[in-house]
Design an enzyme around this catalytic site. Structure first.
Site, PDB file in Angstrom:
ATOM      1  N   ASP A 184       0.990  -1.175  -0.123  1.00 61.53           N
ATOM      2  CA  ASP A 184      -0.136  -0.019   0.013  1.00 61.53           C
ATOM      3  C   ASP A 184       0.773   1.297  -0.092  1.00 61.53           C
ATOM      4  O   ASP A 184       1.934   1.367   0.731  1.00 61.53           O
ATOM      5  CB  ASP A 184      -0.815  -0.111   1.164  1.00 61.53           C
ATOM      6  CG  ASP A 184      -1.804   1.054   1.390  1.00 61.53           C
ATOM      7  OD1 ASP A 184      -2.879   0.796   0.382  1.00 61.53           O
ATOM      8  OD2 ASP A 184      -1.993   1.742   2.228  1.00 61.53           O
ATOM      9  N   GLU A 215      15.556 -13.722  -0.311  1.00 59.72           N
ATOM     10  CA  GLU A 215      15.701 -14.830   0.574  1.00 59.72           C
ATOM     11  C   GLU A 215      14.678 -15.836   0.411  1.00 59.72           C
ATOM     12  O   GLU A 215      14.706 -16.898   0.844  1.00 59.72           O
ATOM     13  CB  GLU A 215      15.644 -14.265   2.132  1.00 59.72           C
ATOM     14  CG  GLU A 215      16.938 -13.678   2.783  1.00 59.72           C
ATOM     15  CD  GLU A 215      16.683 -13.223   3.970  1.00 59.72           C
ATOM     16  OE1 GLU A 215      16.248 -14.173   4.862  1.00 59.72           O
ATOM     17  OE2 GLU A 215      17.075 -12.192   4.222  1.00 59.72           O
TER      18      GLU A 215
HETATM   19  C1  BGC Z   1      -5.636   1.923  -0.477  1.00 59.21           C
HETATM   20  C2  BGC Z   1      -6.905   2.622   0.126  1.00 59.21           C
HETATM   21  C3  BGC Z   1      -6.670   2.903   1.537  1.00 59.21           C
HETATM   22  C4  BGC Z   1      -5.412   3.794   1.546  1.00 59.21           C
HETATM   23  C5  BGC Z   1      -4.879   4.169   2.773  1.00 59.21           C
HETATM   24  C6  BGC Z   1      -4.769   2.988  -0.565  1.00 59.21           C
HETATM   25  O1  BGC Z   1      -4.295   3.466  -1.543  1.00 59.21           O
HETATM   26  O2  BGC Z   1      -5.782   1.210  -1.553  1.00 59.21           O
HETATM   27  O3  BGC Z   1      -8.105   1.756   0.029  1.00 59.21           O
HETATM   28  O4  BGC Z   1      -7.553   3.961   2.004  1.00 59.21           O
HETATM   29  O5  BGC Z   1      -4.270   3.428   0.829  1.00 59.21           O
HETATM   30  O6  BGC Z   1      -4.297   2.881   3.437  1.00 59.21           O
END
Ligand code: BGC
Length: 550
Positions: free
Chosen positions: A213, A273
């Site tokens: 993310d 790894e």
């Molecule tokens: C995820 C979202 C989330 C955000 C914060 C992103 O880009 O895809 O769904 O709300 O990150 O974590």
């Protein structure tokens, strides 16, 4: 024309390049399949639906977060990285999921949200207490300015300032998203080490990779300098809706810091790894997305793939837009590797966003499967689901609640999957679904489409199979991507195989010339047309032509 050719490589019998050109199916677990009647999808639900996923022919699944969480951002606010939230199941359910997926030859990628935690995470609960505890420096804390206001002008993507006051410390903490999602301080090596331990935990548990993310948000500028204003003409709504003032800044200090690459290097060394594991990093930036993609996926120093936002745009991508994106990619990320998506859990479903008729939906499905890079499809995309209409009273997404009604948030793309038409919850749950099942979706259920040979579901399967059965399409380079009016034209090439692709991205018939050479039409199952007696391609509305060089 561009890029280094990818050769398959194996280490200890494992294809370490499986991710190149792979098709990844994104599962939003809350809305996929409920197995215990509480109205929320769960891991055992995914296990039960694995035959459907396998029937698509995808290489991998990416499961959005299922970790322990207060669910303020539906799992993107993690309070324990190494456990499963009870609403989704248990760690042994997760093991069962991995085993089942692997039994079908499907890789499992999980979604690591490392940039921030939940404010309920024990790290934050300790950190916020005072300025001297052992986690005091684990988050981004700042004294107020003399007048009591936050240290700079940074904004939260979800609305309002990116800073919230913590009385116990008499300091502000940074959150690029909700106030309940404090940003970790990556400048602190202990934080990095703890996050790498989390990563190792899941690698040892058998995952094949990660969706990471917001990887360009890991570091904030050490000096916390204010972002400059972004001139109006440079704004676009690729990351945040146009009504969001987040678009008014150039985020040169709140994200995109050079140190990101150093952490990604450490992350990559850990992946190495575990041969055969791979990561796709989400790079959310409205101006510099492709450039960052190039930096983060170059060589073996960062992640293997970056998730690109270019085709998550509000505007329907035209032939010219595809040509422009690939030209930009060749310019700023020639050695990089993109992962494309048209839909996901954050944006309006693309058949609605781009107002696609059935023929157009098919054309874009074929097209994404012919692009250089890897591909993510989002649950329900294979059914052609439209954005669901969710009433304000049913809204769950804090982002939508904040900007309603100008921006309705992300619930419309997160409503439950529809498996069968016979029950009003589409076979998703026997209870009350956490978001209503869209009545318009019911007639597009998996069961409905299974029995209809012309349905989009079968088209997705054929397009994925086409990608897999042609190495040039799956892994090859491209010989430039060109737009001739509404026709998108490119060739793909790999280890002596060359394939020509042309797509008429319009409602009007068009005549287009085949490149010189001896070509044999392929992809009839995708509606690909052969040249007419005059040697030219006569493409019907939304028709493609695919041909193999002899
Ligand atoms: C995820 C979202 C989330 C955000 C914060 C992103 O880009 O895809 O769904 O709300 O990150 O974590």
């Amino acid at each position: 024309m561009n890029q280094i050719l990818s050769k398959s490589a194996t280490v200890a019998g494992v294809d370490i390049d499986w991710w190149r050109g792979a098709v990844i199916y994104q599962i939003y677990p809350r809305s996929f399949q409920d197995s215990n009647g509480n109205g929320i999808g769960d891991l055992l639900g995914i296990v039960g639906r694995m035959p459907h996923i396998a029937s698509l022919g995808v290489d991998a699944i990416w499961i959005s977060p299922f970790f322990t969480s207060p669910m303020k951002d539906f799992g993107y606010d993690v309070s324990n990285y190494c456990d499963v939230d009870p609403m989704f199941g248990t760690l042994s359910d997760f093991d069962a999921l991995v085993e089942t997926a692997h039994g079908y030859g499907i890789k499992v990628m999980i979604d690591l949200v490392l940039s921030h935690t939940s404010d309920q995470h024990p790290w934050y609960q300790t950190s916020k207490q005072d300025r001297d505890n052992d986690k005091a420096d684990w988050y981004v804390w700042s004294d107020p300015k003399e007048d009591g206001t936050p240290p700079n002008n940074w904004l939260s993507i979800f609305g309002g300032p990116a800073w919230t006051w913590e009385p116990a410390r008499e300091q502000y903490y940074l959150h690029n998203f909700l106030g309940s999602q404090p940003d970790l301080n990556f400048h602190n090596m202990d934080v990095q080490d703890a996050l790498l331990d989390v990563t190792r935990f899941w690698l040892e548990r058998g995952v094949d990779g990660f969706r990471l993310d917001t990887i360009n948000f890991y570091f904030a500028d050490k000096e916390l300098r204010s972002n400059p204003a972004l001139p109006k003409e440079k704004r676009n709504a690729n990351i945040a809706p146009s009504v969001n003032p987040y678009n008014h800044q150039e985020h040169i200090y709140s994200k995109n810091q050079p140190e990101n690459l150093e952490f990604l290097g450490r992350f990559r060394a850990l992946l190495e790894e575990f041969p055969g594991t791979a990561a796709v990093g989400e790079v959310g930036d409205a101006q510099r997305g492709l450039e960052l993609l190039g930096q983060y996926t170059k060589g073996n120093e960062g992640v293997q793939m970056c998730y690109a936002f270019e085709f998550l745009s509000k505007e329907t991508p035209t032939a010219a837009r595809f040509a422009e994106v690939f030209a930009d990619l060749d310019r700023v990320a020639a050695e990089g590797w993109a992962c494309w998506a048209f839909s996901n859990h954050d944006v309006m479903r693309h058949v609605t966003r781009w107002d696609l008729n059935p023929a157009a939906a098919r054309a874009y499905a074929t097209l994404i499967m012919c692009l250089r890079g890897s591909v993510c499809i989002y649950q329900g995309e294979e059914l052609g689901l439209a954005e669901a209409d969710v009433a304000f009273e049913d809204l769950q997404d804090p982002y939508g609640i904040e900007f309603w009604p100008e921006f309705k948030g992300r619930d419309g793309c997160r409503t439950p999957m529809v498996w069968e038409p016979s029950n009003r919850n589409g076979g998703f749950t026997t209870g009350d679904p956490w978001l209503p099942v869209s009545p318009e979706h019911l007639h597009r259920s998996v069961a409905d489409q299974e029995s209809e040979p012309g349905a989009l579901l079968h088209h997705y399967r054929r397009a994925i199979s086409f990608r897999h059965s042609h190495k040039a399409i799956r892994r090859g380079s491209h010989g430039g991507v060109f737009a001739y009016g509404n026709v998108l034209h490119f060739t793909r090439e790999h280890e002596g195989q060359e394939i020509f692709c042309a797509f008429n991205l319009s409602d009007m018939p068009v005549t287009h010339a085949l490149p010189a050479g001896d070509w044999v039409t392929i992809g009839a199952e995708l509606g690909s047309t052969a040249p007419g007696p005059d040697g030219n391609l006569h493409l019907g509305p939304w028709q493609c032509a695919l041909a193999l060089k002899q």
